[in-house]
Every structure is written in structure tokens, then in C-alpha cells.
Design a protein around this motif. Structure first.
Motif, PDB file in Angstrom:
ATOM      1  N   LYS A 136       0.874  -1.176   0.000  1.00  0.00           N
ATOM      2  CA  LYS A 136       0.000   0.000   0.000  1.00  0.00           C
ATOM      3  C   LYS A 136       0.906   1.218   0.000  1.00  0.00           C
ATOM      4  O   LYS A 136       1.452   1.609   1.035  1.00  0.00           O
ATOM      5  CB  LYS A 136      -0.927   0.016   1.215  1.00  0.00           C
ATOM      6  CG  LYS A 136      -1.933   1.176   1.201  1.00  0.00           C
ATOM      7  CD  LYS A 136      -2.898   1.053   2.352  1.00  0.00           C
ATOM      8  CE  LYS A 136      -3.905   2.204   2.342  1.00  0.00           C
ATOM      9  NZ  LYS A 136      -4.725   2.214   1.100  1.00  0.00           N
ATOM     10  N   SER A 137       1.085   1.786  -1.175  1.00  0.00           N
ATOM     11  CA  SER A 137       2.052   2.865  -1.342  1.00  0.00           C
ATOM     12  C   SER A 137       1.394   4.232  -1.158  1.00  0.00           C
ATOM     13  O   SER A 137       0.162   4.361  -1.149  1.00  0.00           O
ATOM     14  CB  SER A 137       2.687   2.781  -2.732  1.00  0.00           C
ATOM     15  OG  SER A 137       1.692   2.892  -3.734  1.00  0.00           O
ATOM     16  N   GLN A 138       2.238   5.237  -1.027  1.00  0.00           N
ATOM     17  CA  GLN A 138       1.791   6.634  -0.939  1.00  0.00           C
ATOM     18  C   GLN A 138       0.773   6.860   0.174  1.00  0.00           C
ATOM     19  O   GLN A 138      -0.250   7.534  -0.011  1.00  0.00           O
ATOM     20  CB  GLN A 138       1.201   7.092  -2.285  1.00  0.00           C
ATOM     21  CG  GLN A 138       2.170   7.030  -3.440  1.00  0.00           C
ATOM     22  CD  GLN A 138       3.355   7.968  -3.248  1.00  0.00           C
ATOM     23  OE1 GLN A 138       3.190   9.115  -2.856  1.00  0.00           O
ATOM     24  NE2 GLN A 138       4.550   7.476  -3.528  1.00  0.00           N
ATOM     25  N   ILE A 139       1.031   6.280   1.353  1.00  0.00           N
ATOM     26  CA  ILE A 139       0.194   6.571   2.519  1.00  0.00           C
ATOM     27  C   ILE A 139       0.632   7.931   3.053  1.00  0.00           C
ATOM     28  O   ILE A 139       1.769   8.098   3.502  1.00  0.00           O
ATOM     29  CB  ILE A 139       0.352   5.494   3.600  1.00  0.00           C
ATOM     30  CG1 ILE A 139       0.045   4.106   3.031  1.00  0.00           C
ATOM     31  CG2 ILE A 139      -0.564   5.783   4.783  1.00  0.00           C
ATOM     32  CD1 ILE A 139       0.274   2.981   4.011  1.00  0.00           C
ATOM     33  N   GLN A 140      -0.252   8.902   3.007  1.00  0.00           N
ATOM     34  CA  GLN A 140       0.115  10.276   3.326  1.00  0.00           C
ATOM     35  C   GLN A 140      -0.080  10.582   4.810  1.00  0.00           C
ATOM     36  O   GLN A 140      -1.083  10.179   5.416  1.00  0.00           O
ATOM     37  CB  GLN A 140      -0.722  11.261   2.507  1.00  0.00           C
ATOM     38  CG  GLN A 140      -0.555  11.110   1.010  1.00  0.00           C
ATOM     39  CD  GLN A 140      -1.284  12.207   0.269  1.00  0.00           C
ATOM     40  OE1 GLN A 140      -0.817  13.335   0.168  1.00  0.00           O
ATOM     41  NE2 GLN A 140      -2.447  11.871  -0.253  1.00  0.00           N
ATOM     42  N   ALA A 141       0.891  11.293   5.367  1.00  0.00           N
ATOM     43  CA  ALA A 141       0.752  11.845   6.721  1.00  0.00           C
ATOM     44  C   ALA A 141       0.097  13.209   6.577  1.00  0.00           C
ATOM     45  O   ALA A 141       0.728  14.174   6.133  1.00  0.00           O
ATOM     46  CB  ALA A 141       2.120  11.956   7.390  1.00  0.00           C
TER      47      ALA A 141
ATOM     48  N   ARG B 295      10.108   4.033   3.110  1.00  0.00           N
ATOM     49  CA  ARG B 295       9.786   5.343   2.567  1.00  0.00           C
ATOM     50  C   ARG B 295       9.651   5.315   1.042  1.00  0.00           C
ATOM     51  O   ARG B 295       9.023   6.202   0.475  1.00  0.00           O
ATOM     52  CB  ARG B 295      10.872   6.355   2.965  1.00  0.00           C
ATOM     53  CG  ARG B 295      11.003   6.544   4.475  1.00  0.00           C
ATOM     54  CD  ARG B 295       9.719   7.123   5.052  1.00  0.00           C
ATOM     55  NE  ARG B 295       9.762   7.198   6.495  1.00  0.00           N
ATOM     56  CZ  ARG B 295      10.287   8.224   7.175  1.00  0.00           C
ATOM     57  NH1 ARG B 295      10.842   9.240   6.524  1.00  0.00           N
ATOM     58  NH2 ARG B 295      10.275   8.209   8.485  1.00  0.00           N
ATOM     59  N   ARG B 296      10.287   4.314   0.395  1.00  0.00           N
ATOM     60  CA  ARG B 296      10.208   4.218  -1.050  1.00  0.00           C
ATOM     61  C   ARG B 296       9.630   2.869  -1.445  1.00  0.00           C
ATOM     62  O   ARG B 296       9.559   1.931  -0.635  1.00  0.00           O
ATOM     63  CB  ARG B 296      11.590   4.428  -1.682  1.00  0.00           C
ATOM     64  CG  ARG B 296      12.228   5.752  -1.299  1.00  0.00           C
ATOM     65  CD  ARG B 296      13.515   6.010  -2.073  1.00  0.00           C
ATOM     66  NE  ARG B 296      13.252   6.198  -3.504  1.00  0.00           N
ATOM     67  CZ  ARG B 296      14.213   6.473  -4.391  1.00  0.00           C
ATOM     68  NH1 ARG B 296      15.485   6.566  -3.996  1.00  0.00           N
ATOM     69  NH2 ARG B 296      13.931   6.637  -5.669  1.00  0.00           N
ATOM     70  N   HIS B 297       9.250   2.800  -2.710  1.00  0.00           N
ATOM     71  CA  HIS B 297       8.540   1.623  -3.194  1.00  0.00           C
ATOM     72  C   HIS B 297       9.252   1.122  -4.455  1.00  0.00           C
ATOM     73  O   HIS B 297       8.835   1.384  -5.585  1.00  0.00           O
ATOM     74  CB  HIS B 297       7.080   2.001  -3.497  1.00  0.00           C
ATOM     75  CG  HIS B 297       6.246   0.843  -3.951  1.00  0.00           C
ATOM     76  ND1 HIS B 297       5.142   0.995  -4.743  1.00  0.00           N
ATOM     77  CD2 HIS B 297       6.371  -0.484  -3.732  1.00  0.00           C
ATOM     78  CE1 HIS B 297       4.611  -0.191  -4.989  1.00  0.00           C
ATOM     79  NE2 HIS B 297       5.338  -1.102  -4.386  1.00  0.00           N
TER      80      HIS B 297
END
Length: 363
Positions: free
Chosen positions: A171-176, A220-222
Motif C-alpha cells: 500500500k504505497s503513498q500513505i500520506q501523513a 519510505r520508497r517503493h
């Protein structure tokens, strides 16, 4: 008052039948009590009603016999909307579109048919028509679709012995996200529409289909580098005497030469890819939905570190009492295409629950 045998049998059935209306049962008791020789006042006392009620239904029965006990037609305006009008609305709804829109509304259909908006609403409700609603669908064009579906579903329904079946995905780009103003409690909860981004993270997860336990890591990266690190973590945590079957989608990082080289040196890992455009076959997607609904969608995080801490905490709580998902949807035949397909509206059942929704098993 004298009753024939047929009338007495019918009146007694109306009294005893559970589906009879209470009013009809009461009228039948009045006639039966009167036929047994009881006076009007005695019948009223025994049934707890007024003498006028007893007189009225005795008179109705003597005049019209059994038909007199049934309700008379209610007065009112005759029906204006015919069956042909209803058919015209249904056909128009299903086979035509308005000139100035992509779908009908109750008011536009009322204007086109000459009926009232409320009449159109009643017809649509009666036949479960909802032209304003639209759902998405996708039929995979993968030439090996059937074989891949059977392979994946076969692992769910009949996993191999001395092997662990893991559903793996990222699950990428999970934003804080931090809201510009404090969240206001209430029903419903109120949040500001604007927010400040503080970075993103990626959750790698492997769902054990047998127990529901999840092995996860955050990066932090995918990239393929991170995916290979996650595979190494799986190799470390899964007992060495077990074969490992991984169910994955067709993302490019799963097939790069570096990953293939790693797999060649770890022969106990076996990869099973879902068909193109069919990542919904992967059960870990349902687990990601739980994560999104219960932790991410309404979460407020001022930094990536805070976001990752919450995700790790939630994963630890999940693994304390893991809840497996159980696959119950089989294949069905699509007659138009002459092949066996799995519908896109994936249905899952969880242990101890009815198959009405897709939820984890109860604790």
C-alpha cells in the motif's frame, strides 16, 4: 341465528388461523357466540365489546352471510395509472436516456411521461430502479485469466500441506496529513477540507490466509530493493521447514531480474500472480481496507514518524487477535462468453458471521 356446517367450519378456521386479521377473527367470534344462543348483551360481555358492535355484525351476517363479515371496498378516487403506463415508464428508464442528461431523474421522467414526480418515485421503488446510481466493473483481458483464478482460489480453498500461503502486496503513498484546523467531535465528525502534507510511507504486508496474521514492514520508497528486503524478512520469520506460496499482483517490482535472482536462491518460495486487472482476488487488499477504514482515513498525523508509529501499533493489535478471511465465492458460468469467471463483486465470509458483508472474523 342458524349456521350451516360449512359456515361454522369457515368461521372457526378464521378464528384459529394465525394469519387472519384480528377484526375478521372478532366478527367470526360474534357470529359463533350468537349461533350458540347467547344474547347480544352476553356476547358483548364475553368478548369485551359494545352491544352496538354485536348488533351491527349480526345484522351484516344475516343479510350477506359470510361475505358480510369482510371489509367493503374503500371509497376513493379510481386508479389513474394503468399497467401500460407503468410498463412505459420502466421501458423508458431502461432503454432510453434524456436529451440533456446521461440518466433519468424522477422529475425529468415525470416531464417526459406526463406523470407526477411522486408517481415515478413509487414505480422506481417498486421495481428497484435507481438510474442515478453507477458502479464500476472491469473484465480482465488476461489470456490466462481462468488458469490464474483457479490457481489462486485453489490455494484459498485447498492449501498444500506443510506450506504457508501468504497474500502479499504494497500500500504505497500513505500520506501523513495534518488538518489545518482541529477536528470537531459530533455526529457526524467535522474536519476541515484542507490539510498539510508531511510526507508519505509505504506499507508492505503479507497476510497468512490460514490464521489472519500479518507480517509487515514500512519503507519510505517503493522499489524492487524494498520488495527484496521484505522477501528477506518473510524468509526469516517463516519456519524453514515450510514451503511459502506468495499471491501477488503484476506490479513491475515483483518481476525484475534482482527479485528473480533472489527467488532462484530461495527455492521454497513460489509466486502465484493474480490476473491482470484483478488485484481484488488478493485477500490482503481486504486487510488494507480495514487499515484504511479504522486508522488512516480519519487519522491526523503531523509527521511520517507519527504515521508509521500508528500503523505499527495497529498491526500489533491486529496480530494479538488475528482474524482470518474465509473465501466462499465460487466460479460461475458466464453464458455470453462461454467461460468460467469470478464476478467483480467479490464476496467473502468471515468466521462466525453471515455472508452479508466483507468483515474480519469476530474476535
Amino acid at each position: 341465528m342458524v349456521l350451516s356446517d360449512a359456515e361454522r367450519v369457515m368461521l372457526q378456521s378464521w378464528v384459529r388461523r394465525r394469519s387472519s386479521a384480528q377484526s375478521l377473527a372478532l366478527r367470526s367470534r360474534i357470529v359463533l357466540e350468537s349461533a350458540d344462543g347467547h344474547a347480544i348483551a352476553e356476547v358483548a360481555r364475553r368478548l369485551g365489546i359494545t352491544t352496538d358492535t354485536v348488533r351491527a355484525w349480526r345484522r351484516r351476517f344475516l343479510e350477506r352471510r359470510l361475505d358480510g363479515l369482510c371489509d367493503e371496498p374503500r371509497p376513493g378516487v379510481p386508479r389513474k395509472i394503468t399497467d401500460a403506463d407503468v410498463e412505459r415508464v420502466i421501458v423508458k428508464t431502461l432503454e432510453e436516456t434524456p436529451k440533456d442528461a446521461t440518466h433519468w431523474s424522477t422529475r425529468s421522467m415525470a416531464a417526459a411521461t406526463g406523470m407526477s414526480q411522486s408517481a415515478i418515485s413509487r414505480i422506481w421503488r417498486a421495481f428497484a430502479l435507481q438510474p442515478h446510481r453507477a458502479e464500476t466493473s472491469l473484465l480482465s483481458k488476461d489470456p490466462l485469466f481462468i488458469d490464474k483464478v483457479r490457481d489462486v482460489v485453489g490455494l484459498y480453498l485447498d492449501p498444500p500441506e506443510r506450506a504457508l500461503v501468504l497474500c502479499v502486496d504494497e500500500k504505497s503513498q500513505i500520506q501523513a496529513l495534518d488538518r489545518s484546523q482541529p477536528v470537531l467531535p459530533g455526529v457526524p465528525e467535522r474536519r476541515s477540507h484542507d490539510y498539510a502534507r508531511s510526507g508519505t510511507t509505504t506499507r508492505f504486508a503479507a497476510l497468512d490466509t490460514a490464521t489472519g496474521k500479518v507480517i509487515g514492514s514500512l519503507h519510505r520508497r517503493h522499489r524492487a530493493v524494498e520488495f527484496k528486503k521484505f522477501l528477506a524478512k518473510l524468509d526469516k520469520e517463516v519456519p524453514a521447514d515450510l514451503e511459502v506460496h506468495l499471491i501477488l499482483d503484476n506490479y513491475v517490482t515483483h518481476k525484475v531480474p534482482a527479485v528473480k535472482k533472489w527467488l532462484a536462491t530461495h527455492p521454497r518460495f513460489h509466486l502465484h500472480f493474480t490476473p491482470t486487472g484483478s488485484s481484488w482476488l488478493n485477500l490482503v487488499e481486504r486487510w488494507f481496507a480495514e487499515l484504511t477504514t479504522k486508522k488512516l482515513r480519519r487519522g491526523v498525523h503531523r509527521s511520517v514518524q507519527a504515521l508509521e508509529h500508528d500503523i505499527r501499533t495497529w498491526l500489533a493489535d491486529w496480530n494479538d487477535t488475528p482474524r482470518p478471511f474465509v473465501w466462499t465465492k465460487g466460479c460461475r458460468r458466464d453464458r455470453r462468453q462461454g467461460r468460467r469467471l469470478l464476478p467483480t463483486n467479490l464476496r467473502l465470509r468471515t468466521l462466525g458471521r453471515r455472508p452479508r458483508s466483507v468483515r474480519p472474523a469476530s474476535r
